[in-house]
Each structure stands twice: as structure tokens, then as C-alpha cells.
Design an enzyme around this catalytic site. Structure first.
Site, short mmCIF file in Angstrom:
data_model
loop_
_atom_site.label_atom_id
_atom_site.label_comp_id
_atom_site.label_asym_id
_atom_site.label_seq_id
_atom_site.Cartn_x
_atom_site.Cartn_y
_atom_site.Cartn_z
N LEU A 1 14.72 1.35 -2.57
CA LEU A 1 14.51 0.22 -1.65
C LEU A 1 13.26 -0.56 -2.03
O LEU A 1 13.15 -1.75 -1.78
CB LEU A 1 14.36 0.72 -0.21
N GLY A 2 12.32 0.16 -2.63
CA GLY A 2 11.09 -0.54 -2.99
C GLY A 2 10.02 0.43 -3.44
O GLY A 2 10.24 1.64 -3.51
N GLY B 1 3.04 2.14 -1.19
CA GLY B 1 1.67 2.41 -1.55
C GLY B 1 1.49 3.59 -2.48
O GLY B 1 0.77 3.50 -3.47
N SER C 1 7.79 5.61 -4.50
CA SER C 1 8.97 4.78 -4.32
C SER C 1 9.72 5.17 -3.04
O SER C 1 9.63 6.30 -2.59
CB SER C 1 9.93 4.99 -5.50
N VAL C 2 10.46 4.21 -2.52
CA VAL C 2 11.22 4.45 -1.29
C VAL C 2 12.71 4.34 -1.60
O VAL C 2 13.14 3.42 -2.29
CB VAL C 2 10.84 3.42 -0.20
N ASP D 1 -4.15 -1.78 4.66
CA ASP D 1 -3.31 -2.43 3.64
C ASP D 1 -2.23 -3.28 4.31
O ASP D 1 -1.04 -3.14 4.03
CB ASP D 1 -2.69 -1.38 2.71
#
Ligand SMILES: *[C@@H]1O[C@H](CO)[C@@H](O)[C@H](O)[C@H]1NC(C)=O
Ligand SMILES: *[C@@H]1O[C@H](CO)[C@@H](O)[C@H](O)[C@H]1NC(C)=O
Ligand SMILES: *[C@@H]1O[C@H](CO)[C@@H](O)[C@H](O)[C@H]1NC(C)=O
Ligand SMILES: *[C@@H]1O[C@H](CO)[C@@H](O)[C@H](O)[C@H]1NC(C)=O
Ligand SMILES: *[C@@H]1O[C@H](CO)[C@@H](O)[C@H](O)[C@H]1NC(C)=O
Ligand SMILES: *[C@@H]1O[C@H](CO)[C@@H](O)[C@H](O)[C@H]1NC(C)=O
Ligand SMILES: *[C@@H]1O[C@H](CO)[C@@H](O)[C@H](O)[C@H]1NC(C)=O
Ligand SMILES: *[C@@H]1O[C@H](CO)[C@@H](O)[C@H](O)[C@H]1NC(C)=O
Ligand SMILES: *[C@@H]1O[C@H](CO)[C@@H](O)[C@H](O)[C@H]1NC(C)=O
Ligand SMILES: *[C@@H]1O[C@H](CO)[C@@H](O)[C@H](O)[C@H]1NC(C)=O
Ligand SMILES: *[C@@H]1O[C@H](CO)[C@@H](O)[C@H](O)[C@H]1NC(C)=O
Ligand SMILES: *[C@@H]1O[C@H](CO)[C@@H](O)[C@H](O)[C@H]1NC(C)=O
Length: 818
Positions: free
Chosen positions: A519-520, A523, A526-527, A636
Site C-alpha cells: 500500500l505504501g 516511516g 512498508s505497508v 511527522d
């Protein structure tokens, strides 16, 4: 015009045009009278003509019928024309065409009266004029649907008159019952509306179930109401001095008092007419236009402003020159009401949190300036505005108050138990009015009260339970201590908050199909998208080498203990060997950057959505800064860390960089973290407070309203950094240049967008002390503080921003019960 004329309609005279005679004919129904003990069944061949299907029972000729000319007749019978499938029928009186006295065609069929408006019957339903004189409508299964209640009143028969009155008469030809005494929503020529009788509007053109609007005759005239307790009038005719009671009659295009006699004032109707209280509350006069072969509106009887109709914008909808919108706190962003249907704003709005009389302590009033209400009849004079509001807050059945005043007289406090459409007004001279809508504050906004509740719940637990818990805790703690001393790597997980699920690596590998659908990049890793029991989740795989156990534990502990609607919630975690994974709720629309930079072909967001997103982020951050047991600084904040659900509710994600600061400490030194472009200047001095998030929030707000990244290297050199461009534009009063031009909606909300930029600028001040706290930001967003007061030179005292999150942010404007 005589004073007795309520309404006077001028209709142009025109000769009857010959009809385009139709060759199609239907069997002649000459009977206008019937004897007792007759049964009609709703079956057999329907007489169809262009989707109108009728089964005539009795027919009355039109009064001034020239047998040689086309005309109209009133027919009583079954009609199923209202539904496209024709499977439900009404027993009704309707107007049809006749030619030479013969029912010629059934188009147009116009229903003028109906027995069973709310309960249509099916095939094989029966209408019976019983031997004891009752007219009864039954459905096919024999169930009773409607009756005239005339048993034993010596009814001798039934007839329909030429003007469309269905009559049950006795042996002396006296009327026992007549449909004219029980009107639905229509009056026909010659029909009177008697004092106390109502015309009730239908739900829609295809559903004759009554809605909440009605018109009735009072001694002093005609009044139209929206049903509530008490009913709310939206129109009353100018009252006439009278000594008689006030029936009104519909004669020759005019609605006049029944005792009215000066017929020279009336104009002949040029064709057949009817007058109907339509579902939108308008009372309209319809006339058949022979040349066009259709019914046309001749006149709108009530003659009031379109925005003054109670349902023009549905409940709680605000009508501004015919446009509908939901109430917003003084037109800023607020989230107390949502549209019933986003695509149909005229259906109105509902409170997001329903008003609950059990939770009267969380009632507040939402201020709407320059908003008026159609019903001004329930007012209390001589009450101050504050007393007016307090009176409403003290009584649960009060849903809103309107306070209207001019400088000379006393204010008028108008009370509403049900809120129909509201009207935006231009204040004229000294006249003005504000409306205060009762809203239910979400207790979760108010940390103090929810804590109180928890305390109460806790207190109700039995002492034995408490003792037992204590013993368990002590044992648990001792065990944990022992393990700690053993330096067992896994022990720390045992004290993680109980509702988090601990997953095995295998489970997570399977649920993400081997970490396949990325998904992305977050920080610390990875997701991936995954599915747990049919529920979609986001699995974040932390990169082991860089991710220390300390950070991991900090993150799991922090996130696991935090629950807020604007924070992405943690479902569970996995810790096996060097693998560290976190399982989050899945956010279907992904991160905010996909929606504001125009790189993913997503449609541009409208102003209201952007506004809501900004408010959501602010609420999420406010919670972290001011409501958690320990102050949490996100460190963040950027669009990649704001996730959106199906309905564009925004949630702050990724607490990977969270540092916990003790509430007593206002500053904390930390390692420099975050993302270039969003970093507050004080990172250079390492004096880090939660105000760094406020700065990053300011950058994100600028990006949201400008539709571009803060740092965009594809731009000309002088425009690479949005924040710098912004400084320059602000100095030259050219902020308007920065508005996202992809969206017309944004451009049309220019004034509000610039206010929003000013709020962002306030957050972007170099001096962290001068930046507002998130609770103050929320106040500005919700309209209870003005952005106007912000000025680069203005120095706001720090204590002004003392943490106020424990009080509902709205408190200063939404006056709660004392
Ligand atoms: C009309 O009356 C005649 C007798 O006069 C009867 O035969 C006929 O069935 C009636 N029609 C209807 C529709 O009731
Ligand atoms: C109704 O009854 C009267 C006498 O009782 C009779 O003369 C007449 O024909 C009847 N009409 C119909 C339509 O049945
Ligand atoms: C049927 O009625 C509609 C309006 O209700 C009209 O537009 C249409 O022309 C009619 N069709 C015929 C065949 O008359
Ligand atoms: C209505 O009654 C007729 C004859 O009794 C029967 O044939 C028909 O199926 C019935 N229709 C319905 C919908 O029950
Ligand atoms: C007949 O009586 C019932 C019960 O009292 C009532 O609900 C209904 O409205 C009455 N019907 C008419 C036509 O007045
Ligand atoms: C019924 O129709 C007859 C002629 O067919 C007419 O003379 C009579 O007046 C009508 N009755 C009513 C109540 O319209
Ligand atoms: C009732 O009216 C009919 C015609 O409409 C007439 O023939 C009859 O005599 C009248 N009956 C009485 C009692 O007036
Ligand atoms: C008609 O409107 C009523 C009230 O809004 C509703 O309950 C009913 O389901 C509607 N009927 C149809 C056939 O749509
Ligand atoms: C109003 O109508 C009723 C019933 O028709 C009647 O009794 C009454 O006299 C009428 N009043 C006036 C002022 O016309
Ligand atoms: C209504 O108009 C008709 C002609 O259309 C006329 O004969 C009648 O007298 C008028 N009635 C009144 C009360 O003006
Ligand atoms: C709402 O706006 C009006 C003018 O735009 C302003 O005078 C008023 O103070 C505002 N009210 C609140 C509560 O912000
Ligand atoms: C309204 O208030 C004024 C001044 O407070 C007072 O003189 C007047 O009597 C009051 N009127 C009523 C009806 O209470």
C-alpha cells in the site's frame, strides 16, 4: 376588491378549443347512482390509456357539459395510475375526458379525492355498499381498509354529482356522507373547505400518503402549517373582520369565503380547474389547457417566498435563494450536521449525533447568524437573548430557538420543537435574527466527562473484584519483574494493552498473501494490504535492522492505548524473532497526498471536504497533544501520514516517531526527525515541543488549499517552496493566487479559503510560542474564534493557549447548560 375575497385569480378568457377527438372509445358508463347491496371488485380489464389505468364505478357528467363537445367527467372508481407497475390501486375520484357524454379516454387522469391514500389495495380488492348503508373498501384477503362509517344511518344509495362529490344519501335524498367533507389534498370547483377541515399534502406525485404539511380554515382565515407539536404555521391569509364562521369555497378560479356574494368580482374559469396543496407545500391552481392537452399551473395561491416553505430544504436545511445547504457554524467548518443524501441537498440534514434527552448535559447551541425561520408564531417577548438560549437548553423538547430583534423593540425569542428548513436572510436596517440549533456534543470530544464516566463505571465495580484484580496485578507484576530480570526478550509484550491481538508471523504472511500488495512506504517500513476474517487491514512491516525493540514497544504501547475517531487505530501486532509488524485498520481511500497533488487522477476535492479533513486532522492532533494521559507529539505530520476512509473522514496515522513527553515538561530534546518540507524551524535548536506539529499542520493546510506540494522542484525556482511563496503573497495581499485552481468549488469559496490560509500562516510562525495550540485551531475552524485577530505582529499571551482540550472546544460559543 371586496374585503371578503381571500384570493382572487385573474384568468384570461379563452374559448374552448375543440379537442383532437380520439377514435378510441370505452364502454359507456351512464350510471351516476347506485342502490344498496352492490359490490365492485378490483379486477377485470383495466381501461388503459397511456399508463393511466382505471376501473370506473360511477360517473358524473361535468356541470356545463354540452353533450356535443368534448369535456370532462368525474369518475369514482379504482385507479392504479400512480404506480408504474399498476399493482396497487386507490379508490378515488378522478377527472377524465368525455366526448358527447361518453368516457372517451382516460388521459389525463387527475385524482381529486382518495379514500385509501396511505394504504393502496391490490387486485381483487372490493368496494361494497352494504345493505346497512356502509361503504366499505376491503383488500383481496378481506381485510378492512377504509369505510364511510355510515352503518345504520338509513343510507338509500350512492351517487356522484356533476361537480365530483361522492354522496351517500338517505330516503329523503338528504346527504348522509359526502367526499367533499373529507378532502385529501385537492379542491374542485364548487367545493368548500369547512372550518377545521384540512387539506393534507401528499408525499409525492406517485405516493398519496400524507406528509406533514396541511392547510386549514380558521375563523379569521386560511392558514398553512407544518405538523409538529405544536403545529408551525408557514402562511396565514390576512385576517378579515368577520362575525360568521369561515368556510371557503373554490368558485370560478377563486377561493372565496362561502358567504361571499359579489360575483361580479369573479372571472369565469375557462376550463376545468382544481386546486391542490402540493407535496412541497405550495397551493396551486391547475387548469386544463386544451391547446396543450395538459394541466397547467395557473397560479400559486400562497404567494410567499420559495425559501419560506417548511420543507424546501428538508429538516435543518438552510435555504439561500433556493439553494440548500447544511448548517455550519457561521459558515466555517463544523461537523454537527450531515446531508441526508449528499447528492440531494434539498432532502435536508440530520444531526451527526442525535439529540438525547438522557444526555442533556452535553447539549449545546450552534450559532447561526442571519438565519431566520418561517414560523414566528411561538415567540416569547421580553426575554434577553441569553435567557432565550438558556430556556431552550433547559427543556429537552426545544430543538432550536430564533432570536430576532430590531434596535427599537424588545427581542423576540421563537421556540421550535422540530426544525424544518431555515432561511438565510440579509439583515435589513436594524432588523436581524440569529438561530441557535441544539446539538448533542459528542462526549468523546470532552475528555474530562468521559473520564468521569469511566471513573463512575469503575467505582460501581464491586470491592471484591477490585481486590481480586489487585492480587492478579501484583502477581502479574512480580512475574513480569522476574522475567525482566531474566532479560527475556519477549517479556515486554505481556504488558501490552489487552485489546490488541498478537498475531503470529505465519498468520500475517497468509493474510497479506505473502506480503504481496504494497500500500505504501511508511516511516519505518512498508505497508501491505491484508484480510483478517473478511476485514481488510493494513499490515506495516517494520524494517528490523533499523527498528529497535525500544521504538517498536513505544509505538505499540502508545498507539494501542489511544482511541480517537481521528486517529488510525491499531488492531494488533506481531513480534517474532527480528520481525516486527503492526496491524492497523484499513483506510480505503489511502493517504491524503493522493487527493491533493493531482498525481493519481483522483477528482479534486471540494471545499467542504477539504475543510472537514483539516478539522479532522486538527482534532486528531489536539487529542494527541492535550487529551492523552501523556502528551504525545507526532513529529511527522505530512499528507502521507493522513489517511482517509470511504467518507473522506481523515485520521492521523503513523506514530512511529512519537515521543512521549511528560505533561509537566514543556520542552524535550530529541534527535532530529521528520520530513523535510514539514519541519519547524526550531528543529535547528533542538527545542522541541508539540508546536512542531502545529507548524507541520500549517504546511499541510497550505498544501490542501493550494493543491500542491510544499516543495515542488518541477516549479520555477522562485516557486519551489510553497511556504516561501506564501510569505511573499501574504505580504502583498495576493493569497488568492495560491488557491487550488483545479477546483471551481475552491475558487468560489475564495473568501473562506483565504481565511483558512490565514489560519495556516498563524501556525507557520517561526516563533513556536506564538503558534496556536491545536485546541485554539479547532476553535477557529469551528468559528468560535476569529482568524482576523491574527496578525504577524500580534503577540498572543501564552497562557491564552493553556490547554483547553478538556473543555469542549466549542465551549466559548456553544453555551452549555450551567
Ligand atoms: C348501471 O345500471 C344498470 C341498470 O340500470 C346496470 O345493469 C349496470 O350494471 C350498471 N352499471 C354499473 C357500472 O354499475
Ligand atoms: C334501485 O332501486 C330502485 C327501487 O328500489 C329501482 O327502481 C332501481 O332500478 C334500482 N337501480 C339500480 C341501478 O339497480
Ligand atoms: C403519455 O403521457 C406522457 C405524459 O404523461 C406524454 O408525454 C406522452 O406523449 C403520452 N403518450 C402517448 C402515446 O400519448
Ligand atoms: C383475482 O380473482 C380472479 C378470479 O377470482 C383470479 O383468477 C385471480 O387470480 C385473482 N387475482 C389475484 C391477484 O389474486
Ligand atoms: C371511520 O371510523 C374509523 C374509526 O373510528 C376512522 O379511523 C375513520 O377515519 C372513519 N372513516 C371516515 C371516512 O370518517
Ligand atoms: C344522473 O344522470 C342523469 C342523466 O343520466 C341526470 O338526470 C341526473 O341529474 C344525474 N344525477 C346526478 C346526481 O348527477
Ligand atoms: C329523490 O330524487 C329523485 C330524483 O333524483 C326523485 O325521483 C325522488 O322523488 C326524490 N325523493 C325524495 C323523497 O325527495
Ligand atoms: C409512500 O410514502 C410513505 C411515507 O413516506 C412510505 O412509508 C411508503 O412506503 C411510500 N409508499 C410507496 C409505495 O412508496
Ligand atoms: C360551513 O359549512 C358547513 C357545512 O357545510 C355549514 O353547515 C355552515 O353553515 C357553513 N358556514 C358558512 C359560514 O358558510
Ligand atoms: C362561474 O362561471 C360560469 C361560467 O364559466 C358562470 O356561469 C357562473 O355564473 C360563474 N359563477 C360565479 C359564482 O361567478
Ligand atoms: C459570524 O459572522 C459574522 C459576520 O460574518 C460575525 O459578525 C459574527 O461575529 C460571527 N459569529 C461568530 C460566532 O463567529
Ligand atoms: C418588557 O420589559 C420592559 C422593560 O424591561 C417592561 O417595561 C415591560 O413591562 C415588559 N413587558 C412585558 C409584557 O413583560
Amino acid at each position: 376588491m371586496g374585503p371578503a375575497v381571500l384570493f382572487f385569480l385573474v384568468l384570461a378568457a379563452a374559448s374552448l378549443l375543440p379537442s383532437t377527438a380520439q377514435p378510441w372509445r370505452y364502454p359507456h358508463y351512464p350510471n351516476n347512482t347506485t342502490n344498496l347491496s352492490t359490490v365492485w371488485t378490483n379486477n377485470g380489464k383495466f381501461s388503459f390509456y397511456n399508463s393511466s389505468a382505471v376501473r370506473p364505478i360511477l360517473q358524473g357528467l361535468s356541470p356545463e357539459q354540452d353533450p356535443e363537445l368534448p369535456g370532462f367527467a368525474f369518475v369514482a372508481g379504482f385507479i392504479c395510475a400512480l404506480t408504474p407497475t399498476c399493482d396497487m390501486s386507490l379508490f378515488a375520484i378522478f377527472i377524465v375526458h368525455v366526448y358527447a357524454g361518453i368516457l372517451e379516454r382516460f388521459y389525463p387522469v387527475q385524482v381529486v379525492w382518495c379514500a385509501n391514500r396511505a394504504s393502496p389495495v391490490g387486485e381483487n380488492a372490493t368496494l361494497e355498499l352494504t345493505t346497512d348503508g356502509n361503504l366499505v373498501l376491503r383488500d383481496a384477503d378481506g381485510s378492512h381498509v377504509w369505510s364511510s362509517n355510515t352503518s345504520g344511518q338509513s343510507v338509500a344509495g350512492m351517487l356522484i354529482t356533476k361537480i365530483g362529490n361522492l354522496v351517500l344519501f338517505d330516503h329523503k335524498n338528504a346527504t348522509v356522507w359526502q367526499s367533499f367533507d373529507h378532502p385529501t389534498d385537492t379542491l374542485v370547483l364548487g367545493q368548500s373547505l369547512q372550518e377545521g377541515t384540512r387539506l393534507i399534502a401528499s408525499t409525492s406525485a406517485t405516493n398519496m400518503t400524507q406528509n406533514q404539511l396541511y392547510i386549514t380554515v380558521l375563523p379569521h382565515g386560511l392558514c398553512a402549517y407544518a405538523e409538529s407539536a405544536p403545529p408551525q404555521p408557514y402562511y396565514c391569509s390576512p385576517s378579515v373582520p368577520n362575525n360568521k364562521k369561515g368556510n371557503v369555497t373554490f368558485v370560478n378560479g377563486s377561493l372565496v369565503r362561502s358567504d361571499f356574494s359579489d360575483i361580479s368580482q369573479l372571472r369565469p374559469a375557462k376550463s376545468t380547474q382544481y386546486m391542490r396543496l402540493d407535496s412541497d407545500g405550495h397551493m396551486r391552481l391547475y387548469e386544463y389547457e386544451w391547446s396543450m392537452e395538459k394541466w397547467t399551473v395557473e397560479y400559486d395561491i400562497l404567494q410567499i417566498d420559495d425559501c419560506a416553505y417548511p420543507t424546501v430544504c428538508g429538516e435543518y436545511g438552510i435555504c439561500t435563494q433556493g439553494q440548500c445547504a447544511c448548517p455550519l457554524q457561521n459558515y466555517s467548518c463544523s461537523s454537527y450536521f450531515k446531508p441526508v443524501d449528499e447528492r440531494k441537498p434539498n432532502l435536508g440534514c440530520t444531526p451527526i449525533t442525535p439529540i438525547s434527552c438522557q444526555e442533556i448535559q452535553h447539549h449545546s447551541l450552534l450559532t447561526l447568524t442571519d438565519i431566520s425561520y418561517f414560523d414566528k408564531s411561538h415567540d416569547i417577548v421580553n426575554l434577553s437573548e441569553e435567557d432565550c438560549k438558556q430556556a431552550c437548553l433547559k427543556n429537552c423538547s426545544c430543538r432550536a430557538v430564533m432570536y430576532s430583534y430590531d434596535r427599537l423593540g424588545p427581542g423576540r425569542c421563537t421556540w421550535m420543537t422540530k426544525v424544518f428548513s431555515l432561511q438565510a436572510i440579509q439583515p435589513v436596517g436594524n432588523l436581524s435574527s440569529s438561530t441557535y440549533l441544539k446539538v448533542q456534543l459528542n462526549p468523546s470530544i470532552s475528555a474530562s466527562s468521559s473520564n468521569k464516566k469511566k471513573v463512575m463505571v469503575g467505582a460501581t465495580l464491586g470491592a471484591i473484584t477490585a481486590l481480586a484484580l489487585l492480587v492478579i496485578v501484583v502477581i502479574f507484576y512480580l512475574q513480569r519483574r522476574n522475567k525482566y530480570e531474566d532479560k527475556d526478550e519477549e517479556f515486554d509484550f505481556n504488558r501490552l494493552p489487552g485489546k490488541l491481538t498478537r498475531f503470529s508471523l505465519e498468520t500475517l504472511r497468509a493474510c497479506t498473501e505473502g506480503f504481496n500488495k504494497k500500500l505504501g512506504e511508511g516511516g519505518f517500513g512498508s505497508v501491505f494490504e491484508g484480510k483478517l476474517d473478511e476485514q481488510r487491514v493494513a499490515v506495516k512491516r517494520l524494517e528490523g535492522a533499523r527498528q529497535g525493540k525500544k521504538e517498536f514497544l513505544a509505538e505499540v504501547e502508545t498507539i494501542g492505548s489511544i482511541e480517537h475517531i481521528n486517529l488510525v487505530s491499531l488492531v494488533g501486532f506481531c513480534a517474532e524473532k527480528l520481525e516486527r509488524l503492526l496491524v492497523y485498520e484499513y483506510m480505503s481511500r489511502g493517504s491524503l497526498d493522493r487527493w491533493i497533488y493531482y498525481r493519481h487522477n483522483n477528482p479534486s476535492l471540494d471545499w467542504c471536504t477539504r475543510c472537514r479533513i483539516i478539522l479532522d486532522i486538527a482534532k486528531g492532533l489536539c487529542y494527541l497533544h492535550e487529551e492523552c494521559k501523556r502528551k504525545i507529539v507526532h513529529l511527522d505530520i505530512k499528507p502521507q501520514n493522513i489517511l482517509l476512509d470511504d467518507n473522506f473522514n481523515a485520521k492521523v496515522a503513523d506514530f512511529g516517531l512519537c515521543k512521549l513527553i511528560n505533561r509537566d515538561q514543556s520542552k524535550v530534546v530529541t534527535v532530529m526527525r521528520g520530513t523535510p518540507g514539514y519541519l519547524a524551524p526550531e528543529w535547528l535548536t533542538s527545542q522541541i515541543t508539540e508546536k512542531v506539529d502545529v507548524y507541520s499542520f500549517g504546511v499541510v493546510v497550505m498544501e490542501i488549499v493550494s493543491g500542491r506540494k510544499n516543495i515542488d522542484h518541477s516549479r520555477p525556482e522562485e516557486e519551489v517552496q510553497l511556504i516561501n511563496v506564501r510569505r511573499e503573497k501574504a505580504q502583498n495581499d495576493q493569497l488568492v493566487d495560491l488557491i487550488d485552481k483545479h477546483s471551481d468549488d475552491m475558487v468560489s469559496h475564495q473568501k473562506e479559503v483565504i481565511q483558512m490560509m490565514k489560519l495556516a500562516i498563524w501556525c507557520l510562525q517561526n516563533d513556536s510560542i506564538q503558534r496556536p495550540s491545536m485546541s485554539v485551531v479547532i476553535k477557529v475552524l469551528e468559528g468560535s474564534m476569529s482568524v482576523e485577530t491574527i496578525d504577524a505582529n500580534s503577540v498572543m499571551p501564552v497562557q491564552h493557549y493553556a490547554s483547553t482540550c478538556s473543555v469542549p472546544p466549542q465551549a466559548s460559543v456553544l453555551s452549555g447548560p450551567r
